[in-house]
Structure formats: structure tokens, C-alpha cells
Design a protein around this motif. Structure first.
Motif, PDB file in Angstrom:
ATOM      1  N   THR A   1       3.657  42.874  28.873  1.00 40.44           N
ATOM      2  CA  THR A   1       4.518  42.178  28.402  1.00 40.44           C
ATOM      3  C   THR A   1       5.802  42.584  28.227  1.00 40.44           C
ATOM      4  O   THR A   1       6.085  43.745  27.633  1.00 40.44           O
ATOM      5  CB  THR A   1       4.047  41.513  27.005  1.00 40.44           C
ATOM      6  N   PHE A   2       7.137  41.882  28.761  1.00 40.69           N
ATOM      7  CA  PHE A   2       8.176  42.388  28.739  1.00 40.69           C
ATOM      8  C   PHE A   2       9.043  42.444  27.174  1.00 40.69           C
ATOM      9  O   PHE A   2       8.607  41.484  26.639  1.00 40.69           O
ATOM     10  CB  PHE A   2       9.330  41.385  29.418  1.00 40.69           C
ATOM     11  N   VAL A   3       9.397  43.599  26.825  1.00 37.58           N
ATOM     12  CA  VAL A   3      10.028  43.807  25.380  1.00 37.58           C
ATOM     13  C   VAL A   3      11.359  44.098  25.611  1.00 37.58           C
ATOM     14  O   VAL A   3      12.357  43.837  24.528  1.00 37.58           O
ATOM     15  CB  VAL A   3       9.248  44.684  24.743  1.00 37.58           C
ATOM     16  N   ALA A   4      12.062  44.497  26.600  1.00 43.61           N
ATOM     17  CA  ALA A   4      13.306  44.984  26.668  1.00 43.61           C
ATOM     18  C   ALA A   4      13.734  44.961  28.103  1.00 43.61           C
ATOM     19  O   ALA A   4      13.028  45.229  29.033  1.00 43.61           O
ATOM     20  CB  ALA A   4      13.584  46.359  26.239  1.00 43.61           C
ATOM     21  N   ALA A   5      15.052  44.269  28.628  1.00 40.22           N
ATOM     22  CA  ALA A   5      15.393  44.433  30.002  1.00 40.22           C
ATOM     23  C   ALA A   5      17.077  44.329  29.907  1.00 40.22           C
ATOM     24  O   ALA A   5      17.509  43.412  28.921  1.00 40.22           O
ATOM     25  CB  ALA A   5      14.874  43.401  30.694  1.00 40.22           C
ATOM     26  N   ASN A   6      17.876  45.435  30.384  1.00 38.68           N
ATOM     27  CA  ASN A   6      19.190  45.454  30.136  1.00 38.68           C
ATOM     28  C   ASN A   6      19.772  44.337  31.342  1.00 38.68           C
ATOM     29  O   ASN A   6      19.222  43.793  32.121  1.00 38.68           O
ATOM     30  CB  ASN A   6      19.843  46.966  30.454  1.00 38.68           C
ATOM     31  N   ALA A   7      21.029  44.336  31.241  1.00 38.16           N
ATOM     32  CA  ALA A   7      21.772  43.403  32.229  1.00 38.16           C
ATOM     33  C   ALA A   7      21.602  43.417  33.471  1.00 38.16           C
ATOM     34  O   ALA A   7      21.571  42.587  34.416  1.00 38.16           O
ATOM     35  CB  ALA A   7      23.222  43.278  31.716  1.00 38.16           C
ATOM     36  N   VAL A   8      21.727  44.828  33.960  1.00 37.79           N
ATOM     37  CA  VAL A   8      21.476  45.217  35.315  1.00 37.79           C
ATOM     38  C   VAL A   8      20.198  44.593  35.878  1.00 37.79           C
ATOM     39  O   VAL A   8      19.975  44.205  37.079  1.00 37.79           O
ATOM     40  CB  VAL A   8      21.987  46.674  35.617  1.00 37.79           C
ATOM     41  N   TYR A   9      19.122  45.000  35.217  1.00 37.12           N
ATOM     42  CA  TYR A   9      17.785  44.492  35.683  1.00 37.12           C
ATOM     43  C   TYR A   9      17.635  43.247  35.676  1.00 37.12           C
ATOM     44  O   TYR A   9      17.047  42.593  36.765  1.00 37.12           O
ATOM     45  CB  TYR A   9      16.749  45.290  34.704  1.00 37.12           C
TER      46      TYR A   9
END
Length: 363
Positions: free
Chosen positions: A40-48
Motif C-alpha cells: 500500500t502506497f504511503v509516500a510518493a514524491n512529485a517526480v514519481y
């Protein structure tokens, strides 16, 4: 309200939470983190987020957030890292993503590393992934390779055309003479060399002699082949019509001097009388012919010392003779020519109860 002492210690080592979040968001790498076996996604930055083409998927398992990954071995690789706790790295991994609302699938490439996230007791609780978008690099390399392949294809096509043209300009048949046997072969010497200005010839004369010629016009390709065809025709006509072979060679020399593409043409010529073994030879910018006797002994014919055709160095014919040795003697005359042509011309005849065999070779 003051943060717990643990929070203060963490902030003193890592930095303020807002600053860390801002730095994470602005990192130029693709960064993301998941929790649990469902990833489960908990973090992702702008580039991702820009790379995957989805603005919001935090709190959603990867299989649900990105169903197009099914069968592409991405989720399976996440499962392995989570199960084994072993990091995995890959270069130029190809992924097909739906990067817009219309569901258009786009092929992208990334260099990435996936590592496990662990609880204080060492248990794997999630994953961290960081990657670099290398799509443009892969596309540029493929485009460059396609250009190289196309250039190679065109080169081989052109080489085949030039080789066919040159072979068409070379003798299609060799003269059949009483008491003589003439055999010839033409080969391009190397895969990466283009045929062009090399030629050989065997020209019978009215007095029973035969003229053996090998030459090399400077240059390759269609231009070299066309220039060679001109000079070969001029020389062959002169040798067939002039009583004196030296006059014929002088005409070819004058023609080369008037034609820029023919200047500095190298040539070896032997005028051979099969009935007597008498010969006259000229070496214009090439080594003198080599005579090999029946016992393997060798000798060079005396050099004429003249330069290539069309350079102002007048051709000279030198007289020599091959003598029979024993009931079955033979002599092999080798004219060393340009590196792109290999040919053999043999003539046999009985003279003075002996057998002469002449073999002119250019390698």
C-alpha cells in the motif's frame, strides 16, 4: 505544547518534519514507499507521481492503484523483496503505464532499486524504492542504433552494386588459344573493403602472343569502377590494334595523364609468347614479376623503374625469357598487384621438348 523528547531527538538528527517532507517532494529522483504485503502506497514524491501519470494514490495497494502492471513482473519483484528482505536492482526496466485518464498505454524505462523497510525488531514492514527515468536515454540509443543499422544496410547494398558493376566491367570470358590454357578468378580481398578500381585482363594478339595485365586505379566505389572501365578499354583496344605493345602502353599512359581519375594508376603487364617462352614486361608503380622455377627457385625479373601511369614517368618494356628445364619443366610468373584483386592466368605449351606453365597472380 512541546513534542516528546523522542521527537525532539529525531528532529535534531533528521530535521524538521515539514523541511524533510519538502525535500522529499522536490528530490529529482523517483521516490516512493509502501507498507504491508499488499504494498500500500504511503509516500510518493512529485517526480514519481509524474512518472506514473497518477496524481493521487496514497493509501491504495499497488495492484489496485496501477492495475496495468499485471504481468509485467513489477509487483512480483516487490513481493520477492518483501518476502526475502533482499534488495533488488535493475537497469532499464521496461514498464507499460497508463499515464492519462484516457488509458493510453506508454512504454517507459527506469533504473531502480527496491529495498525493504524494517521495524525495530528487523521485521520487514514495507518497501522503499528509488529510481531514475531513463526513457529518453533508451530511445536515443535505439534511434542511434537504427541509424547505424540503416547505414550498414546501405553500405552493404552499395558494396554489392559496386562489386557487381566491377565484375561486369571485368572480362566475361578469357581467350581460348591453341596450346594455351588461361584461367582467371576475381575476389574482393576483405569484407570491409569496397571493390572499385582493380582489374585484370588477358588479351591475345595476332602474332600468337598473349598480354597479361593487372592494374589498380586509385579510388573505390562506382567512380573507381567507371574510371577503371575506361582505362581497361583504352589499353585493350591499343594492345589489339598496335603492333608494338610499348606503343599501346604509352597510349594508355597518355590517356591516364589527361584524365584526373586515372592518374597514378599502377599496372603490371607481361607480353608472353607461349611458343618460345619469350616475354616482355613492364611494371608501372608495381614490383617486377617474380619467376618461380620447377625446383622452387625464384627470381625477380629486372625492374623497369617506372612510376604509375599518368605521372610523367614514361613506360618501359624489358625483354626476358623463360627457358625449359627437363622433359617437364615449368616456370611460374607472378605479377604482384593491388591488394583487392587475386587472379591466376596459366598458359601451357610444348617448346624445346619442355612444358611451360605461366601463372600471373596479384594479391
Amino acid at each position: 505544547m512541546r513534542e516528546p523528547s523522542g521527537g525532539e531527538e529525531l528532529r535534531s538528527r533528521v530535521g524538521d518534519a515539514e523541511a524533510v517532507r519538502a525535500a522529499f517532494e522536490e528530490m529529482p529522483l523517483l521516490l516512493m514507499s509502501t507498507e504491508g504485503p499488499e504494498h500500500t502506497f504511503v509516500a510518493a514524491n512529485a517526480v514519481y507521481r509524474e512518472f506514473v501519470g497518477k496524481p493521487a494514490f496514497i493509501g491504495i495497494p499497488i495492484r489496485e492503484a496501477m492495475p496495468e502492471l499485471a504481468g509485467q513482473q513489477v509487483v512480483e519483484m516487490f513481493d520477492r523483496v518483501y518476502a526475502t528482505g533482499e534488495p533488488q536492482t535493475s537497469r532499464e526496466w521496461r514498464v507499460q503505464l497508463e499515464r492519462d485518464e484516457a488509458g493510453t498505454v506508454e512504454e517507459v524505462y527506469a533504473d531502480f532499486t527496491v529495498v525493504p523497510r524494517r521495524a525495530p525488531d528487523g521485521t520487514v514492514v514495507g518497501l522503499l524504492a528509488f529510481a531514475t527515468d531513463v526513457t529518453e536515454r533508451v530511445r536515443e540509443r535505439r534511434t542511434a542504433q537504427e541509424r547505424v543499422d540503416e547505414a550498414q544496410r546501405r553500405y552493404h547494398d552499395a558494396r554489392d552494386v559496386v562489386t557487381a558493376l566491377q565484375e561486369a566491367l571485368l572480362p566475361t570470358a578469357l581467350p581460348v588459344l591453341p596450346g594455351a590454357r588461361i584461367v582467371a578468378r576475381y575476389l574482393v580481398a576483405a569484407e570491409d573493403q569496397v571493390a572499385g578500381g582493380d582489374w585484370f585482363d588477358a588479351i591475345p594478339r595476332a602474332d600468337g602472343s598473349v598480354v597479361l595485365v593487372v592494374g589498380d586505379v586509385v579510388g573505390h566505389g562506382v567512380t573507381g569502377s567507371a574510371a577503371m572501365g575506361q582505362l581497361r578499354a583504352v589499353l585493350a583496344d591499343a594492345l589489339a590494334t598496335d603492333d608494338d605493345p610499348l606503343v599501346a602502353l604509352t597510349r594508355a599512359d597518355a590517356f591516364a595523364a589527361r584524365t584526373p581519375l586515372l592518374r597514378a594508376t599502377t599496372l603490371a603487364m607481361v607480353v608472353l609468347d607461349p611458343a618460345t617462352g619469350a616475354l616482355h614486361h613492364a611494371s608501372c608503380g608495381q614490383p617486377p614479376p617474380l619467376v618461380v622455377g620447377p625446383d622452387g627457385a625464384t627470381r625477380f625479373l629486372s625492374g623497369t623503374g617506372t612510376g604509375p601511369l599518368g605521372t610523367g614517368s614514361a613506360p618501359v618494356l624489358v625483354e626476358d625469357e623463360l627457358e625449359a628445364q627437363g622433359a617437364l619443366g615449368r616456370a611460374l610468373a607472378r605479377a604482384v598487384g593491388a591488394p583487392l584483386i587475386e587472379w591466376h592466368i596459366k598458359s601451357t605449351t610444348k617448346a624445346h621438348q619442355g612444358l611451360y606453365e605461366y601463372d600471373a597472380v596479384s594479391r
